[in-house]
Structures are given as C-alpha cells and as structure tokens.
Write a protein that holds these residues in place. Sequence first.
Motif, PDB file in Angstrom:
ATOM      1  N   ASP A 130      79.623   1.621   5.590  1.00 16.48           N
ATOM      2  CA  ASP A 130      80.758   1.874   6.467  1.00 16.48           C
ATOM      3  C   ASP A 130      80.473   2.983   7.471  1.00 16.48           C
ATOM      4  O   ASP A 130      81.153   3.077   8.487  1.00 16.48           O
ATOM      5  CB  ASP A 130      81.994   2.265   5.639  1.00 16.48           C
ATOM      6  N   ASP A 131      79.514   3.857   7.202  1.00 19.78           N
ATOM      7  CA  ASP A 131      79.235   4.986   8.077  1.00 19.78           C
ATOM      8  C   ASP A 131      78.523   4.565   9.355  1.00 19.78           C
ATOM      9  O   ASP A 131      78.482   5.314  10.318  1.00 19.78           O
ATOM     10  CB  ASP A 131      78.367   6.023   7.359  1.00 19.78           C
ATOM     11  N   PHE A 132      77.935   3.366   9.395  1.00 15.04           N
ATOM     12  CA  PHE A 132      77.180   2.938  10.547  1.00 15.04           C
ATOM     13  C   PHE A 132      77.997   1.994  11.399  1.00 15.04           C
ATOM     14  O   PHE A 132      78.718   1.136  10.906  1.00 15.04           O
ATOM     15  CB  PHE A 132      75.878   2.244  10.129  1.00 15.04           C
ATOM     16  N   ASP A 133      77.854   2.120  12.672  1.00 18.08           N
ATOM     17  CA  ASP A 133      78.498   1.241  13.631  1.00 18.08           C
ATOM     18  C   ASP A 133      77.557   0.073  13.892  1.00 18.08           C
ATOM     19  O   ASP A 133      76.347   0.258  14.014  1.00 18.08           O
ATOM     20  CB  ASP A 133      78.773   2.034  14.914  1.00 18.08           C
ATOM     21  N   ASP A 134      78.095  -1.141  14.013  1.00 17.64           N
ATOM     22  CA  ASP A 134      77.251  -2.316  14.248  1.00 17.64           C
ATOM     23  C   ASP A 134      76.469  -2.220  15.551  1.00 17.64           C
ATOM     24  O   ASP A 134      75.433  -2.854  15.714  1.00 17.64           O
ATOM     25  CB  ASP A 134      78.110  -3.589  14.268  1.00 17.64           C
ATOM     26  N   ASP A 135      76.948  -1.417  16.505  1.00 14.60           N
ATOM     27  CA  ASP A 135      76.246  -1.288  17.787  1.00 14.60           C
ATOM     28  C   ASP A 135      74.949  -0.506  17.654  1.00 14.60           C
ATOM     29  O   ASP A 135      74.107  -0.529  18.549  1.00 14.60           O
ATOM     30  CB  ASP A 135      77.152  -0.600  18.811  1.00 14.60           C
ATOM     31  N   GLN A 136      74.749   0.202  16.560  1.00 12.77           N
ATOM     32  CA  GLN A 136      73.531   0.974  16.356  1.00 12.77           C
ATOM     33  C   GLN A 136      72.365   0.096  15.927  1.00 12.77           C
ATOM     34  O   GLN A 136      71.233   0.531  15.925  1.00 12.77           O
ATOM     35  CB  GLN A 136      73.747   2.049  15.310  1.00 12.77           C
ATOM     36  N   PHE A 137      72.620  -1.132  15.539  1.00 11.84           N
ATOM     37  CA  PHE A 137      71.587  -2.015  15.018  1.00 11.84           C
ATOM     38  C   PHE A 137      71.431  -3.236  15.909  1.00 11.84           C
ATOM     39  O   PHE A 137      72.363  -3.664  16.568  1.00 11.84           O
ATOM     40  CB  PHE A 137      71.947  -2.488  13.601  1.00 11.84           C
ATOM     41  N   PHE A 138      70.223  -3.778  15.930  1.00  8.99           N
ATOM     42  CA  PHE A 138      70.003  -5.058  16.575  1.00  8.99           C
ATOM     43  C   PHE A 138      69.012  -5.850  15.750  1.00  8.99           C
ATOM     44  O   PHE A 138      68.268  -5.315  14.943  1.00  8.99           O
ATOM     45  CB  PHE A 138      69.546  -4.897  18.036  1.00  8.99           C
ATOM     46  N   GLU A 139      69.040  -7.155  15.964  1.00 11.82           N
ATOM     47  CA  GLU A 139      68.243  -8.060  15.147  1.00 11.82           C
ATOM     48  C   GLU A 139      67.200  -8.737  16.024  1.00 11.82           C
ATOM     49  O   GLU A 139      67.501  -9.182  17.123  1.00 11.82           O
ATOM     50  CB  GLU A 139      69.181  -9.103  14.532  1.00 11.82           C
ATOM     51  N   VAL A 140      65.981  -8.811  15.522  1.00  7.80           N
ATOM     52  CA  VAL A 140      64.909  -9.522  16.220  1.00  7.80           C
ATOM     53  C   VAL A 140      64.303 -10.534  15.266  1.00  7.80           C
ATOM     54  O   VAL A 140      64.351 -10.365  14.054  1.00  7.80           O
ATOM     55  CB  VAL A 140      63.816  -8.553  16.744  1.00  7.80           C
ATOM     56  N   THR A 141      63.763 -11.599  15.822  1.00  6.68           N
ATOM     57  CA  THR A 141      63.131 -12.641  15.012  1.00  6.68           C
ATOM     58  C   THR A 141      61.639 -12.632  15.290  1.00  6.68           C
ATOM     59  O   THR A 141      61.210 -12.698  16.443  1.00  6.68           O
ATOM     60  CB  THR A 141      63.720 -14.020  15.351  1.00  6.68           C
ATOM     61  N   CYS A 142      60.857 -12.574  14.239  1.00  5.79           N
ATOM     62  CA  CYS A 142      59.404 -12.572  14.381  1.00  5.79           C
ATOM     63  C   CYS A 142      58.952 -13.944  14.888  1.00  5.79           C
ATOM     64  O   CYS A 142      59.307 -14.968  14.290  1.00  5.79           O
ATOM     65  CB  CYS A 142      58.754 -12.262  13.032  1.00  5.79           C
ATOM     66  N   PRO A 143      58.161 -13.986  15.951  1.00  9.36           N
ATOM     67  CA  PRO A 143      57.698 -15.278  16.468  1.00  9.36           C
ATOM     68  C   PRO A 143      56.676 -15.951  15.547  1.00  9.36           C
ATOM     69  O   PRO A 143      56.481 -17.161  15.610  1.00  9.36           O
ATOM     70  CB  PRO A 143      57.074 -14.930  17.816  1.00  9.36           C
ATOM     71  N   ASN A 144      56.065 -15.197  14.647  1.00  6.54           N
ATOM     72  CA  ASN A 144      55.048 -15.750  13.757  1.00  6.54           C
ATOM     73  C   ASN A 144      55.653 -16.362  12.497  1.00  6.54           C
ATOM     74  O   ASN A 144      55.411 -17.519  12.179  1.00  6.54           O
ATOM     75  CB  ASN A 144      54.029 -14.660  13.405  1.00  6.54           C
ATOM     76  N   CYS A 145      56.470 -15.566  11.760  1.00  6.05           N
ATOM     77  CA  CYS A 145      56.986 -16.039  10.469  1.00  6.05           C
ATOM     78  C   CYS A 145      58.476 -16.390  10.514  1.00  6.05           C
ATOM     79  O   CYS A 145      59.044 -16.813   9.501  1.00  6.05           O
ATOM     80  CB  CYS A 145      56.724 -15.012   9.371  1.00  6.05           C
ATOM     81  N   GLN A 146      59.127 -16.175  11.643  1.00  6.37           N
ATOM     82  CA  GLN A 146      60.547 -16.460  11.856  1.00  6.37           C
ATOM     83  C   GLN A 146      61.463 -15.611  10.973  1.00  6.37           C
ATOM     84  O   GLN A 146      62.623 -15.942  10.782  1.00  6.37           O
ATOM     85  CB  GLN A 146      60.851 -17.960  11.637  1.00  6.37           C
TER      86      GLN A 146
END
Length: 139
Positions: free
Chosen positions: A94-110
């Motif tokens: 709860d202490d973290f705001d969702d805007d502080q994180f982002f998601e990336v997808t590995c092009p090799n292993c997905q």
Amino acid sequence: MTVTEKVAYLKGLMEGMNFDTTTNEGKILKAICEILDDMSVDIEDMNQEVSTLNDYIEEIDEDLGDLEELIYDEDDCCCCDDDDCDCCDEDYDDDFDDDQFFEVTCPNCQEKVVLDDSIDPSRVICPNCGTEFSDIIDK
C-alpha cells in the motif's frame, strides 16, 4: 459388556458357587479375580485418558488446519471476498504508488519484468534469462 462388568460377573459366579477360598485352588482363583478386578479398573482409567487425549488431539488438528488455511491457502484473499484480487500478492504494498512502477517484456523469453523509476529503461537486463534489451516499455 465392559471388562469391569465381566470381572464383576466372574466374581459373582465365584461367590454364588461357594468356592472354598481356604483351599489352594480357591486361593488361586480368588487372587486371579482380584488381579483381574485391578486390571479392569486400570484399563477403564486408561480408556478414559485415551478418549480425553483423542479429543484434545482433534482440537489441535482443527486449530492447525485453520492455521494452514490462513498461511498456505494462496487462492483466498486475506482482506476481501474476491479470490482473484491482486491486493494480497507478495509484490503488493500500500505504501507504493502504481505510477512508480512500470512493466517491460523481455523480447527473448517473454517474461514480464516490473521495474521502478530508479531503473534506466534504455538498458534493462532480464532477471530470468539475462538478455539485455532497451526501450520496450509496457505502461
């Protein structure tokens, strides 16, 4: 019939048959009946104690089952009735705001990798396969 009842019946038979307890055979039979009587009382006491212990073990088992359900049941949510919510995931805080994180997808292993603002998105190394990639951001 319990063991105690059977021994009492046997003692009653001996008294009804007027055994002479002064003879050698009578003394032996009387001693055997007394030993059987003592043993039957001990057995009855042990059965009661075993019954009490079994009840206690069942209570402990139920309590342990409740604890296991709380600790190991990952499908149930601990704070709401929705079993499919993400609020109880290990990564959720709860202490973290969702805007502080982002998601990336590995092009090799997905594999999807969640990063915070401190990571440079132009140079990401996949923790799953070790592939370095850049500028692939899924927000």
